[in-house]
Design an enzyme around this catalytic site. Structure first.
Site, PDB file in Angstrom:
ATOM      1  N   ASP A   1       0.909  -1.149   0.000  1.00 19.12           N
ATOM      2  CA  ASP A   1       0.000   0.000   0.000  1.00 19.12           C
ATOM      3  C   ASP A   1       0.940   1.188   0.000  1.00 19.12           C
ATOM      4  O   ASP A   1       1.564   1.499   1.019  1.00 19.12           O
ATOM      5  CB  ASP A   1      -0.878   0.008   1.267  1.00 19.12           C
ATOM      6  CG  ASP A   1      -1.839   1.180   1.247  1.00 19.12           C
ATOM      7  OD1 ASP A   1      -1.420   2.280   0.846  1.00 19.12           O
ATOM      8  OD2 ASP A   1      -3.004   1.015   1.629  1.00 19.12           O
ATOM      9  N   HIS A   2       1.074   1.833  -1.162  1.00 11.98           N
ATOM     10  CA  HIS A   2       2.168   2.806  -1.261  1.00 11.98           C
ATOM     11  C   HIS A   2       1.974   4.009  -0.326  1.00 11.98           C
ATOM     12  O   HIS A   2       2.928   4.713  -0.022  1.00 11.98           O
ATOM     13  CB  HIS A   2       2.422   3.229  -2.713  1.00 11.98           C
ATOM     14  CG  HIS A   2       1.447   4.220  -3.262  1.00 11.98           C
ATOM     15  ND1 HIS A   2       0.217   3.862  -3.733  1.00 11.98           N
ATOM     16  CD2 HIS A   2       1.525   5.570  -3.414  1.00 11.98           C
ATOM     17  CE1 HIS A   2      -0.418   4.937  -4.152  1.00 11.98           C
ATOM     18  NE2 HIS A   2       0.351   5.984  -3.973  1.00 11.98           N
TER      19      HIS A   2
ATOM     20  N   HIS B   1      -5.833   2.779   0.981  1.00 14.68           N
ATOM     21  CA  HIS B   1      -5.122   3.957   1.498  1.00 14.68           C
ATOM     22  C   HIS B   1      -5.896   4.722   2.581  1.00 14.68           C
ATOM     23  O   HIS B   1      -5.339   5.096   3.615  1.00 14.68           O
ATOM     24  CB  HIS B   1      -4.799   4.929   0.360  1.00 14.68           C
ATOM     25  CG  HIS B   1      -4.222   4.276  -0.856  1.00 14.68           C
ATOM     26  ND1 HIS B   1      -3.259   3.299  -0.788  1.00 14.68           N
ATOM     27  CD2 HIS B   1      -4.464   4.454  -2.176  1.00 14.68           C
ATOM     28  CE1 HIS B   1      -2.933   2.923  -2.013  1.00 14.68           C
ATOM     29  NE2 HIS B   1      -3.654   3.595  -2.874  1.00 14.68           N
TER      30      HIS B   1
HETATM   31  O1  LIG Z   1      -3.352   3.553  -5.603  1.00 17.31           O
HETATM   32  C1  LIG Z   1      -3.697   4.527  -6.232  1.00 17.31           C
HETATM   33  O2  LIG Z   1      -3.210   5.717  -5.862  1.00 17.31           O
HETATM   34  C2  LIG Z   1      -3.186   6.801  -6.789  1.00 17.31           C
HETATM   35  C3  LIG Z   1      -2.978   8.059  -5.950  1.00 17.31           C
HETATM   36  O3  LIG Z   1      -1.720   7.954  -5.345  1.00 17.31           O
HETATM   37  P1  LIG Z   1      -0.947   9.271  -4.912  1.00 17.31           P
HETATM   38  O4  LIG Z   1       0.288   8.771  -4.251  1.00 17.31           O
HETATM   39  O5  LIG Z   1      -0.683  10.056  -6.163  1.00 17.31           O
HETATM   40  O6  LIG Z   1      -1.858  10.016  -4.003  1.00 17.31           O
HETATM   41  C4  LIG Z   1      -4.455   6.906  -7.586  1.00 17.31           C
HETATM   42  O7  LIG Z   1      -4.293   7.860  -8.599  1.00 17.31           O
HETATM   43  C5  LIG Z   1      -4.743   5.575  -8.219  1.00 17.31           C
HETATM   44  O8  LIG Z   1      -6.008   5.645  -8.883  1.00 17.31           O
HETATM   45  C6  LIG Z   1      -4.781   4.480  -7.193  1.00 17.31           C
HETATM   46  O9  LIG Z   1      -4.832   3.228  -7.870  1.00 17.31           O
END
Ligand SMILES: O=C1O[C@H](COP(=O)(O)O)[C@@H](O)[C@H](O)[C@H]1O
Ligand SMILES: NC(=O)C1=CN([C@@H]2O[C@H](COP(=O)(O)OP(=O)(O)OC[C@H]3O[C@@H](n4cnc5c(N)ncnc54)[C@H](OP(=O)(O)O)[C@@H]3O)[C@@H](O)[C@H]2O)C=CC1
Length: 497
Positions: free
Chosen positions: A180-181, A243
């Site tokens: 989960d980045h 997230h």
């Molecule tokens: O996991 C995801 O995250 C991105 C948003 O990530 P961020 O680090 O730029 O806030 C999202 O655009 C994408 O749809 C989703 O799969």
């Protein structure tokens, strides 16, 4: 500057020709290499379906690094560690080639049999790959074997269960690193520290002193080229299940008895278990969904006009919701969350709103006191701001709101590492704290499935219900207004450097 040194490792990237690998994985590995965190003993075995030569692969990585990194000095030495193997993951017979290639690299770089299998591919392939890794002996090595799995982990609880059972045939839970980045973001990691390292906050971190918490993650970009994936996902599965709920868990968890992976995870799981389930008609009271249409000037197109999107699509590109945590600490405190595509700003912020003081001695007709806020700036700015009231510098006792700000970039003077860089390093070091355990995934899906079940049964006739470039549907304001709150305008809360 040398960071933590890592054990020798072979990193096998399935999906090495794809977008994620090019934009995130190679630049992150290269950053680790530049910082000295990857020892000489490492190799990257890129696996893709297309029949590329090694030279083509290396050129692909070179292009990625030339774009992503400002330091090009060590690109050539880095790519000496990168090798490509064309392989169809559905073709059982070609895993033997992979095994031979992995063994060769093991020997050449003295990797001591340590392997990370990074699945940067569509989830339908995850089970097939892990089955074959085991059956073809790629996991029979003398070092460690770790599996990194990209999102989405299933589409709902039943599919996540099936996937989990399948990968658990080949890897034990402790070797599975579900990405989960958001958990790799500097300020998300800082939530714990802000809470548990400050005598100022922890005593107030409960329903006696906090009136509500708002978490916003808004994006300016629309769905762009990802229509095929997004049509099946929508904002609830794409952002909330993972997230947003992870941020709720970090904000709401009890102090762990130690900072070990297991203790932190078990506190997060307890929060997810305490989420008040919202189902059936109640979903309409707790959650609001939205889908963007074209903007007023016709410059930005609506969601339904994207390729691979049904022109009558009912997929939500925006979700706002009230999440209640039914435990002693959080009784009665709403956690409001909202996330969406094609909004006004790209920003992720957490606003903790404290309760008003019992009696306002400074109240007069002209002005009231602003509530105290703690704003945690996750991105693009990183830091914290505390909103207080102080005396106006003038005659009398009029008050003014003042802000105490800490900006991570201006204080530390360095760009914080990209989330993937931190997570890759954690994985190489065997630290799974910032990855999601199956129990977290399970409880998150269980919460989210009830909402999506209701939405799937009921089409939203008002879609599209917000214009591209705005902060979402009007009904999301109603969600807070009916309880006497309003969304804090995140575009105006930037951290002051
Ligand atoms: O996991 C995801 O995250 C991105 C948003 O990530 P961020 O680090 O730029 O806030 C999202 O655009 C994408 O749809 C989703 O799969
Ligand atoms: N891109 C992103 O920003 C993000 C992606 N993710 C997740 O990461 C994963 C990968 O996404 P992304 O990189 O965008 O996807 P891409 O479509 O860009 O890449 C897919 C990769 O899978 C390979 N592939 C497909 N079929 C086979 C097969 N049968 N055998 C071998 N290789 C195959 C492709 O190889 P080839 O092209 O050679 O056929 C390609 O390397 C997905 O799970 C996605 O949800 C998660 C967060 C963000």
């Amino acid at each position: 500057m040398k960071q933590t040194s890592t054990p020798p490792t072979l990193i096998m990237i399935f999906g090495a020709t794809g977008d994620l690998a090019k934009r995130k994985l190679y630049p992150s590995l290269y950053q680790l290499y530049l910082k000295g965190s990857l020892e000489k003993q490492f190799a990257v075995l890129g696996i893709g379906r297309r029949e590329w030569s090694n030279e083509q692969f290396i050129q692909h990585i070179r292009d990625s690094l030339m774009t992503a990194s400002s330091n090009h000095d060590h690109i050539e030495s880095f790519i000496e560690h990168c090798v490509y193997e064309s392989h169809d993951v559905e073709d059982s017979s070609s895993y033997i080639n992979l095994r031979n290639k992995a063994d060769e690299l093991d020997e050449k770089f003295n990797l001591q049999g340590n392997r990370i299998f990074y699945l940067a591919m569509a989830p339908e392939f995850f089970g097939t790959i892990t089955d074959h890794l085991k059956s073809e002996g790629l996991t029979d090595n003398k070092g460690f074997c770790r599996l990194v799995i990209e999102k989405p982990f299933g589409h709902n609880l039943p599919s996540a269960n099936i996937l989990n059972d399948q990968i658990r045939q080949s890897f034990p839970e402790k070797s599975i690193y579900r990405i989960d980045h958001y958990l790799g973001k500097e300020m998300v990691q800082n939530i714990e520290v802000i809470r548990f390292a400050n005598a100022l906050f922890e005593p107030l971190w409960n329903s006696r002193f906090i009136s509500n918490i708002q978490i916003t993650s808004s994006e300016v970009l629309g769905v762009e080229e990802r229509g095929r994936y997004y049509e099946k996902s929508g904002a609830l599965r794409d952002m909330v299940q993972n997230h947003m709920l992870q941020m709720v868990a970090l904000l709401a968890m009890e102090p762990p008895i130690s900072l070990s992976t297991d203790e932190i995870r078990s506190e997060k799981v307890r929060v997810l278990r305490a989420l008040r389930p919202v189902e059936g008609k109640d979903v309409d009271d707790y959650f609001v969904r939205g889908q963007y249409g074209p903007d007023q000037n016709g410059e930005q197109k609506g969601y339904r006009e994207n390729s691979n999107v049904d022109p009558a699509s009912n997929t939500e590109t925006y979700v706002a919701g009230k999440v209640m945590i039914d435990n002693f600490r959080w009784a009665g405190v709403p956690f409001y969350i909202r996330t969406g595509k094609s909004m006004t700003v790209k920003s992720t912020k957490i606003v903790v709103q404290f309760k008003d003081i019992p009696m306002n001695l400074y109240y007069n007709k002209e002005h009231s006191l602003d509530p105290n806020l703690l704003v945690i700036h996750i991105q693009p700015d990183e830091g914290i701001t505390l909103h207080l009231n102080a005396k106006k510098t003038a005659q009398g006792i009029d008050t003014d709101s003042v802000k105490l700000s800490y900006s991570a970039s201006s204080v530390d003077g360095i760009n914080t590492p990209e989330a993937y860089e931190k997570l890759l390093l954690d994985c190489i070091l065997g630290d799974a704290t910032n990855f999601t355990h199956w129990d977290e995934v399970r409880h998150s899906w269980s919460f989210v499935d009830k909402i999506s079940d209701h939405w799937e049964k009921t089409k939203d006739a008002s879609f599209p219900n917000y214009s591209a470039g705005t902060m979402g549907p009007e009904r999301s304001d109603w969600l807070l207004e009916k309880e006497g709150f309003e969304w804090w305008p995140i575009g105006e809360l930037d951290v002051e450097e």
